[in-house]
Design an enzyme around this catalytic site. Structure first.
Site, mmCIF file in Angstrom:
data_model
loop_
_atom_site.group_PDB
_atom_site.id
_atom_site.type_symbol
_atom_site.label_atom_id
_atom_site.label_comp_id
_atom_site.label_asym_id
_atom_site.label_seq_id
_atom_site.Cartn_x
_atom_site.Cartn_y
_atom_site.Cartn_z
ATOM 1 N N HIS A 272 0.821 -1.501 -0.169
ATOM 2 C CA HIS A 272 -0.005 -0.113 -0.292
ATOM 3 C C HIS A 272 1.184 1.045 -0.028
ATOM 4 C CE1 HIS A 272 -3.016 2.698 1.493
ATOM 5 N NE2 HIS A 272 -3.626 2.235 0.980
ATOM 6 N N ASP A 329 -8.048 -5.199 0.383
ATOM 7 C CA ASP A 329 -8.386 -5.887 -1.256
ATOM 8 C C ASP A 329 -7.969 -7.659 -0.743
ATOM 9 O OD1 ASP A 329 -7.394 -3.630 -3.370
ATOM 10 O OD2 ASP A 329 -9.940 -3.738 -2.644
#
Ligand code: SDX
Length: 393
Positions: A272, A329
């Protein structure tokens, strides 16, 4: 000659705005909407209440929430001519391509939204309409993919139950959904509702900064979210896990592939830009996975592979050095699958959840009267040369 330009490709270290909507602490893995922690909201709130909080800045009173839900319920119908759009799409066309087209087209069905200088009340009406119609459009996209007739909204149902009814219901009876399913859907949508200046929110803000209407701005955000490096990762994760399952569940081999710079393969659902620690949403979704699979009595081999991948990666120096952890996700697709959604609907569900966040960001940008977004560059092309006629080339 570059003047005062500071180059920051991918805006890794650029603050684009001042915002009061969402707070992220990437090092500590903290996420808050308007000061409320995601953990508390995911446990105690509902998606439509979180939508109100993000857009208007405060938790609603009972009367305000009732009014908000009533306003939404009277706008859930989509213009019947919109069905011609769905008839036009090939039956296997990707749901995200359909969603971005249809949301953009909502402006065409809504000339009032194109007027310049809309009042705050007129803007609020468009916001309500968009939230209302998004769930109808998402469910119609799903029904279309099955070749089933669409289901019309039942306005006495709450927002999430109504969405589930239009998606999984049949023509006549209102399905009595298991509270576990309704609860999981609310939680997932809450966890996806906003994430400060991510790629798609920045897209919504920059498109809106040209004074483009809200439908065009949100449609652009949907397109940005589609990318597998962004929201599209939730579909890519399940496709990756299925591939690993078919490959005998050899997680070590796939971790090695993800580390191999010559191999374009990345561990989808990992890493991320901001979180250099666990994505707090991933933690909540991982726990919800166990709960809902247990309650629905589903044993999911793909979840076992996901957990094994996470375990191996979190011990691997390549991932540890780069602070790569599971993100939102990584587990979400497993729950969507348990709820009955096909993989190509996952990113559409991400968009449904992210809609109130995009709206809140767009509204804040307009209220702050931010200027049109227009970054500069450092020119590295050919300095200057004269035109060459064709017979001289
Ligand atoms: C979302 O921004 C948001 O807030 C987004 C989001 C939201 O709510 O809006 O949180 C939602 O989009 C989550 C992210 C979903 N995407 C994926 O899961 C795709 C896989 N992840 C990556 O491609 C990547 O981690 C990103 C895109 C998420 C972040 O990319 P960055 O910050 O630009 O980091 P990078 O690509 O420069 O990677 C840094 C290093 C590189 O190695 P080196 O060049 O330093 O040797 O880490 C490596 C990368 O190769 N790396 C990975 C990896 N992610 C980064 N290596 C293997 N597998 C991965 N998943």
């Amino acid at each position: 000659e570059s003047g005062y330009v500071t180059l920051d490709i991918g805006y890794k270290n650029t603050g684009a705005t001042k915002s009061a909507i969402t707070f992220l602490d990437g090092e500590k893995g903290i996420l808050k909407y308007r000061g409320y922690s995601i953990e508390q909201l995911a446990e105690q709130s509902t998606f439509i209440e979180v939508a109100y909080l993000l857009i208007y800045g405060e938790l609603p009173t009972a009367a305000q929430l009732k009014e908000f839900e009533h306003e939404i319920s009277i706008h859930t119908l989509v213009h019947e001519d919109m069905k011609k759009f769905f008839d036009g799409f090939p039956s296997n066309s990707h749901p995200m391509g359909q969603l971005s087209s249809v949301v953009g087209a909502l402006a065409a069905f809504n000339p009032a939204s194109l007027k310049q200088g809309l009042s705050p009340e007129e803007i609020n009406t468009e916001i309500i309409k968009l939230i209302a119609k998004m769930s109808t459009v998402v469910s119609w996209i799903y029904k279309k993919s099955l070749g089933h007739p669409v289901i019309y909204p039942q306005n006495k149902l709450d927002y999430v139950t109504n969405f589930l009814h239009m998606t999984f219901g049949q023509r006549t009876e209102v399905v009595d959904f298991d509270p576990v399913v309704v609860n999981a859907m609310n939680k997932l949508l809450i966890l996806h509702a906003d994430h400060e200046q991510n790629c798609s929110a920045s897209t919504v803000r920059i498109v809106g900064s040209s004074d483009a209407n809200i439908y065009a701005s949100i449609s652009a955000g949907i397109s940005a979210l589609w990318g597998p490096l962004h929201g599209g990762a939730n579909q890519a994760v399940i496709e990756m896990l299925e591939k690993i399952k078919l490959d005998g569940g050899d997680t070590e081999k796939w971790i090695a592939k993800a580390k191999d710079k010559k191999d374009p393969f990345r561990l989808m659902g990992f890493g991320h830009r901001v979180y250099k620690n666990f994505d707090p949403r991933a933690k909540i979704i991982k726990k919800a996975c166990d709960d809902i699979l247990e309650k629905l009595g589903i044993n999911n081999e793909v979840l076992d592979i996901a957990k094994k991948l996470e375990e191996v990666a979190l011990k691997d120096p390549y991932f540890v050095q780069r602070k790569l952890y599971p993100n939102v996700d990584f587990y979400s697709g497993i729950i969507y699958t348990a709820l009955g959604f096909p993989t190509d609907m996952f990113t559409v569900l991400f968009a449904l959840g992210r809609l109130p966040g995009w709206i809140a960001q767009w509204k804040e940008m307009k209220e702050n009267k931010e200027p049109i977004g227009r970054p500069r560059q450092i020119y590295v092309g050919v300095k200057s040369r004269d035109y060459v006629p064709m017979d001289k080339r």
